[in-house]
Design a protein around this motif. Structure first.
Motif, PDB file in Angstrom:
ATOM      1  N   SER A 258      -4.526  -4.691   4.296  1.00  0.00           N
ATOM      2  CA  SER A 258      -4.306  -5.100   2.905  1.00  0.00           C
ATOM      3  C   SER A 258      -3.173  -6.110   2.918  1.00  0.00           C
TER       4      SER A 258
ATOM      5  N   TYR B   7       0.245   3.170  -0.321  1.00  0.00           N
ATOM      6  CA  TYR B   7      -0.845   3.504   0.611  1.00  0.00           C
ATOM      7  C   TYR B   7      -0.638   4.864   1.273  1.00  0.00           C
TER       8      TYR B   7
ATOM      9  N   TYR C  90       0.385   3.836  -6.603  1.00  0.00           N
ATOM     10  CA  TYR C  90      -0.502   2.670  -6.426  1.00  0.00           C
ATOM     11  C   TYR C  90      -0.341   1.746  -7.636  1.00  0.00           C
TER      12      TYR C  90
ATOM     13  N   TYR D  71     -16.771   2.216   0.812  1.00  0.00           N
ATOM     14  CA  TYR D  71     -17.232   2.311  -0.571  1.00  0.00           C
ATOM     15  C   TYR D  71     -18.637   2.873  -0.757  1.00  0.00           C
TER      16      TYR D  71
ATOM     17  N   ASN E 282      -8.107  -7.628   1.743  1.00  0.00           N
ATOM     18  CA  ASN E 282      -8.771  -6.746   2.707  1.00  0.00           C
ATOM     19  C   ASN E 282      -9.492  -7.517   3.812  1.00  0.00           C
TER      20      ASN E 282
ATOM     21  N   GLY F 237      -7.857  -7.883  -8.250  1.00  0.00           N
ATOM     22  CA  GLY F 237      -7.645  -6.662  -7.471  1.00  0.00           C
ATOM     23  C   GLY F 237      -7.034  -6.837  -6.105  1.00  0.00           C
ATOM     24  N   SER F 238      -6.735  -8.084  -5.704  1.00  0.00           N
ATOM     25  CA  SER F 238      -6.265  -8.362  -4.340  1.00  0.00           C
ATOM     26  C   SER F 238      -7.273  -7.908  -3.287  1.00  0.00           C
ATOM     27  N   THR F 239      -8.552  -7.940  -3.667  1.00  0.00           N
ATOM     28  CA  THR F 239      -9.601  -7.623  -2.697  1.00  0.00           C
ATOM     29  C   THR F 239      -9.609  -8.652  -1.568  1.00  0.00           C
TER      30      THR F 239
ATOM     31  N   PHE G  84     -11.534   5.636  -4.658  1.00  0.00           N
ATOM     32  CA  PHE G  84     -10.751   4.427  -4.937  1.00  0.00           C
ATOM     33  C   PHE G  84     -10.328   4.395  -6.407  1.00  0.00           C
TER      34      PHE G  84
ATOM     35  N   THR H 262      -5.232   8.678  -0.936  1.00  0.00           N
ATOM     36  CA  THR H 262      -5.527   7.593   0.008  1.00  0.00           C
ATOM     37  C   THR H 262      -5.948   8.152   1.362  1.00  0.00           C
TER      38      THR H 262
ATOM     39  N   PHE I 160      -9.440   9.137   1.051  1.00  0.00           N
ATOM     40  CA  PHE I 160     -10.248   7.909   1.005  1.00  0.00           C
ATOM     41  C   PHE I 160     -10.505   7.397   2.426  1.00  0.00           C
TER      42      PHE I 160
ATOM     43  N   GLU J 149      -8.330  -0.573   8.125  1.00  0.00           N
ATOM     44  CA  GLU J 149      -8.175  -1.467   6.969  1.00  0.00           C
ATOM     45  C   GLU J 149      -6.930  -2.328   7.095  1.00  0.00           C
TER      46      GLU J 149
ATOM     47  N   ILE K  11      -7.448   6.522  -6.661  1.00  0.00           N
ATOM     48  CA  ILE K  11      -6.246   5.880  -6.103  1.00  0.00           C
ATOM     49  C   ILE K  11      -5.586   5.018  -7.175  1.00  0.00           C
TER      50      ILE K  11
HETATM   51  C1  AVI Z   1      -9.721  -2.692  -2.894  1.00  0.00           C
HETATM   52  N1  AVI Z   1      -8.460  -2.991  -2.184  1.00  0.00           N
HETATM   53  C2  AVI Z   1      -7.797  -4.150  -2.770  1.00  0.00           C
HETATM   54  C3  AVI Z   1      -7.578  -1.820  -2.029  1.00  0.00           C
HETATM   55  C4  AVI Z   1      -6.232  -2.233  -1.371  1.00  0.00           C
HETATM   56  O1  AVI Z   1      -5.199  -1.994  -1.975  1.00  0.00           O
HETATM   57  O2  AVI Z   1      -6.268  -2.803  -0.281  1.00  0.00           O
HETATM   58  C5  AVI Z   1      -8.229  -0.727  -1.219  1.00  0.00           C
HETATM   59  C6  AVI Z   1      -7.304   0.418  -0.914  1.00  0.00           C
HETATM   60  N2  AVI Z   1      -7.077   0.937   0.269  1.00  0.00           N
HETATM   61  C7  AVI Z   1      -6.210   1.915   0.199  1.00  0.00           C
HETATM   62  N3  AVI Z   1      -5.819   2.014  -1.067  1.00  0.00           N
HETATM   63  C8  AVI Z   1      -6.491   1.105  -1.778  1.00  0.00           C
END
Ligand code: AVI
Length: 324
Positions: free
Chosen positions: A287, A211, A58, A41, A171, A166-168, A49, A218, A221, A285, A52
């Motif tokens: 999720s 994703y 998404y 970020y 992560n 946001g379901s952060t 983002f 993505t 990103f 990452e 996205i």
């Molecule tokens: C911020 N977070 C919740 C997003 C997710 O869906 O995990 C980040 C993201 N990574 C790829 N697309 C979006």
């Protein structure tokens, strides 16, 4: 003006700055290699983002917004009046705006955010929109307990509502998530509550599409992480040498995102050489996607209970109200 007024109310807990070089060297030295998604970020990454969230695949942001819109009156009645709203991360502000509009007489709003610049900008925007709500921004790392500023005298004692959309949470690894939720419990206090957005387990094809969007946003990103490292720590990642891959690991209930080396190659970081084999996958990452039971067990480990749940009509995304 709003920015000056916001600055005057800032509580700066001086979070230790990210050690991006140290974290990158440590992650590249592990087997398998990994880099932390928290470095996605920067300015470009934050814009990507946002982009996205507008991609047709998404669904997370759209479904959560619609769910909030449909349930805000019920949520406002459930959480009660005169709250001190504490947001984890300062976000784009759209969800916050809806929440603050719907709650009954919220007294204060505290976004907790590690980036001072983002914190001040988003708080100033909300201050103009909500002149009657006291804006008390805190610059801090929300994964640790945060001592909250007191809303002005005369308001009395107020319950805290932590908002973490946001379901952060997804992560973070499971251990990190438990730690974060424990910190949240300490921050909100014994009378506190938290409204947390979580992406739910569902057909893997739907999750994987989210994703791996067709427009490649993505993938851009994910690649931006390498662009950022090259700029900020002087690494020499060849952007064309790595491919974005996001797969849903059903057993672990999470999307695992990798940058996969297209060929055997060396990358130099701070004078140290790291070798990548052809096809070697470096994790960048996670999720997590939650089941009802899995999420309840996770919050229980942190000393919290799910007291109310709201899902969209397809059970794709959920909001959970947590209390100690
Ligand atoms: C911020 N977070 C919740 C997003 C997710 O869906 O995990 C980040 C993201 N990574 C790829 N697309 C979006």
């Amino acid at each position: 003006n709003a920015l000056a007024a916001t600055k005057a109310r800032l509580t700066d807990l001086h979070p230790s700055p990210d050690d991006i070089l140290g974290d990158a060297l440590a992650g590249l030295s592990q087997a398998p290699k990994r880099l932390s998604s928290k470095y996605f970020y920067d300015e470009t990454g934050s814009k990507l983002f946002e982009d996205i969230t507008r991609q047709p695949e998404y669904y997370l942001t759209r479904v959560e917004m619609a769910l909030l819109d449909a349930r805000l009156d019920a949520i406002a009645d459930t959480v009660g009046p005169e709250l001190h709203v504490v947001e984890y991360g300062s976000g784009s502000g759209r969800k916050t705006e809806r929440l603050l509009e719907s709650l009954h007489d919220p007294v204060a709003y505290t976004p907790i955010e590690i980036s001072r610049t983002m914190l001040l900008a988003s708080t100033a925007r909300l201050a103009e929109r909500f002149p009657a709500i006291e804006m008390l921004p805190v610059c801090a790392d929300f994964t640790q307990p945060v001592p909250l500023p007191e809303p002005e005298a005369g308001h009395g004692v107020h319950r805290t509502l932590v908002f973490f959309p946001g379901s952060t949470l997804g992560n973070f690894t499971r251990n990190e998530a438990v730690h974060l939720l424990r910190s949240m419990r300490a921050t909100m206090g014994a009378q506190g509550q938290a409204l947390v957005g979580i992406d739910l387990d569902k057909d893997p094809a739907i999750i994987e599409a989210a994703y791996n969007d067709a427009a490649g946003v993505t993938a851009a990103f994910t690649h931006n992480l390498l662009v950022r490292l090259n700029r900020e720590i002087g690494s020499d990642f060849d952007l064309d040498g790595f491919e974005h891959r996001a797969v849903y690991a059903r057993e672990r209930g999470r999307i695992e995102t990798f940058l996969v080396s297209r060929r055997a190659q060396d990358v130099t970081v701070d004078g140290r050489v790291f070798h990548f084999a052809e096809g070697e996958a470096m994790n960048v990452e996670y999720s997590h996607k939650y089941t009802e039971a899995g999420f309840a067990a996770l919050v229980a480990e942190a000393g919290l209970k799910v007291v109310r749940r709201w899902n969209d009509p397809r059970d794709w995304f959920g909001l959970r109200l947590l209390q100690p």
